[in-house]
Design an enzyme around this catalytic site. Structure first.
Site, PDB file in Angstrom:
ATOM      1  N   SER A 243     -37.180 -17.991 -42.805  1.00 51.99           N
ATOM      2  CA  SER A 243     -36.865 -19.416 -42.794  1.00 51.99           C
ATOM      3  C   SER A 243     -37.144 -20.047 -41.433  1.00 51.99           C
ATOM      4  CB  SER A 243     -35.411 -19.651 -43.208  1.00 51.99           C
ATOM      5  OG  SER A 243     -34.519 -18.877 -42.430  1.00 51.99           O
ATOM      6  N   HIS A 273     -34.937 -12.562 -48.515  1.00 53.96           N
ATOM      7  CA  HIS A 273     -34.392 -13.211 -47.320  1.00 53.96           C
ATOM      8  C   HIS A 273     -32.974 -13.727 -47.570  1.00 53.96           C
ATOM      9  CE1 HIS A 273     -33.938 -15.260 -43.630  1.00 53.96           C
ATOM     10  NE2 HIS A 273     -34.595 -16.379 -43.879  1.00 53.96           N
TER      11      HIS A 273
END
Length: 435
Positions: A243, A273
């Site tokens: 991110s 993630h």
């Protein structure tokens, strides 16, 4: 926010001189070796990005501008009666490098509330989304619906924006995005899970407490604190995770902060993630069910972990790509759980796992870090207060991580970092280079 800008400019003077000296004296100095495994392994371990806001140490975990999370918990300003460092205080720290005063945090809170109003046309876009759409997809669309009002984007398109002023306009957008993302996130939550029955924003509350109130799942004062804690602990994690890197990469092309963080949010939505905390919660629930009437003792969990590994399965929530000790974020959450709800069945189970699983993983000789990471407990804490909607957990993560991604993006423009453009190679090129 003139005080904020002044502190950033003061810090930037030294940083720019440092960059000038590094380029002038050491610009061609190699930093290490890049192996074939690094190239084929997702660039893991390659040092190729500068992130000033935070650094991940294998023993001490993440540090915010050189401060460990334990230090942040102690030194960051707090809400009245709370022991938790405020996440918006960590935003100030990441931006300026300075621990803010109570007065500075109060100014920032007022500024965030001032910027938090969502335009009516954006509310219509959000409310018109199919409730069955994943909340993270809705969050990304909400951010993009806000994008036409980007100060940076509009100024750049007007053709009057000087490069030296990029960061000021990016900071404007960053403050607005951080102010608005909890409002958007709470609205999505109420649309998806509560038939669009919304709870109004309360400008008398701090940033995290207001978000918690708008979710509307618990009236307990402790829920405000666990929300503050979650949002502070997850705020930043240096620049190499998906991110943060996606936000940095897209921003390096001078896409505005709303576009850049929408990309980061979509990276966070990936199962590898941002979904780890809900995977850990599901595993704990499945383990509890598998144990049946057995007590969650260390002995029983040791046997269960050994059987799990023998069956070729993975135990989620243990291990980390960088850390070689227990994740300090886990330990801080563990302390909160032991203080506030030690008799919760999943907390009891998680504590037994903490005692039992690392020795089992160590015994395999294959695990560099057998200790628990933050995901091993974060979902458990949220469900204890009524946030049981697992698909929404990543949205909580995204609200928190906006602080770090926006801070880093502002600094990328303040320090004049260029567009990111690594060199890719083919397998044939690799083969020819090593033979």
């Amino acid at each position: 926010m003139s005080t904020l800008q002044v502190q950033m400019e003061q810090l930037a003077k030294g940083k720019k001189e440092q960059i000038k000296d590094l380029r002038g004296e050491y610009g061609s100095t190699p930093l290490g070796v890049v192996t074939v495994n690094m190239v084929l392994g997702g660039m893991r371990g390659i040092k190729g990005i500068v992130c000033e806001t935070s650094l991940l140490d294998e023993q001490n975990g993440i540090t915010y501008r050189g401060h460990t999370l334990k230090e942040c918990m102690e030194k960051l300003p707090k809400a009245p009666g709370s022991k938790i460092g405020l996440p918006e205080a960590s935003f100030w720290l990441l931006l300026t490098g300075q621990m803010p005063t109570d007065g500075e945090v109060q100014l920032l809170q007022k500024e965030l509330h001032r910027r938090s109003t969502i335009p009516e046309d954006v509310l219509q876009v959000i409310d018109g989304l199919d409730p069955s759409m994943h909340p993270m997809t809705q969050l990304s669309m909400g951010l993009l619906a806000l994008q036409p009002r980007s100060k940076f984007g509009n100024a750049y398109r007007d053709g009057t924006l000087m490069k030296k002023d990029y960061w000021i306009y990016v900071l404007e957008d960053a403050l607005t995005l951080v102010a608005q993302i909890p409002i958007v996130a709470a609205r999505i939550f109420r649309n998806v899970y509560f038939e669009g029955k919304h709870i109004a924003s309360d400008p008398s509350l701090d940033w995290a407490a207001n978000y918690a109130k708008m979710l509307g799942v618990s009236d307990k004062e402790d829920f405000l604190d666990i929300t503050r804690l979650y949002l502070m602990l997850h705020a930043d994690h240096e620049g190499g995770n998906v991110s943060a890197h996606a936000t940095h990469l897209v921003g390096s092309a001078l896409s505005d902060p709303f576009q850049s963080y929408a990309a980061g949010v979509m990276g966070l939505a990936g199962p590898l993630h941002g979904l780890a905390n809900q995977e850990c919660l599901r595993w704990l629930r499945a383990t509890k069910e598998a144990l049946g009437d057995k007590e969650p003792t260390v002995a029983n969990l040791t046997k269960f972990a050994q059987d799990t590994l023998k069956a070729g399965k993975v135990i989620p929530g243990f291990g980390h790509g960088v850390l070689r000790a227990s994740d300090p974020r886990y330990l801080i959450q563990r302390e909160f759980a032991q203080e506030h709800f030690p008799n919760d069945p999943l907390v009891i189970l998680a504590e037994a796992c903490f005692q039992a699983i690392p020795p089992v993983l160590q015994a395999t000789g294959k695990v560099a870090n057998p200790w628990p990471n933050v995901d091993a407990l974060s979902g458990t804490l949220m469900q204890a207060y009524g946030v049981t909607q697992e698909d929404y957990y990543t949205v909580l993560f995204a609200v928190s991580r906006s602080i770090g991604c926006m801070s880093s993006l502002v600094w990328s423009r303040l320090l004049g970092f260029p567009i990111e453009r690594p060199k890719s190679v083919t397998l044939e090129w690799l083969k020819n280079s090593v033979q």
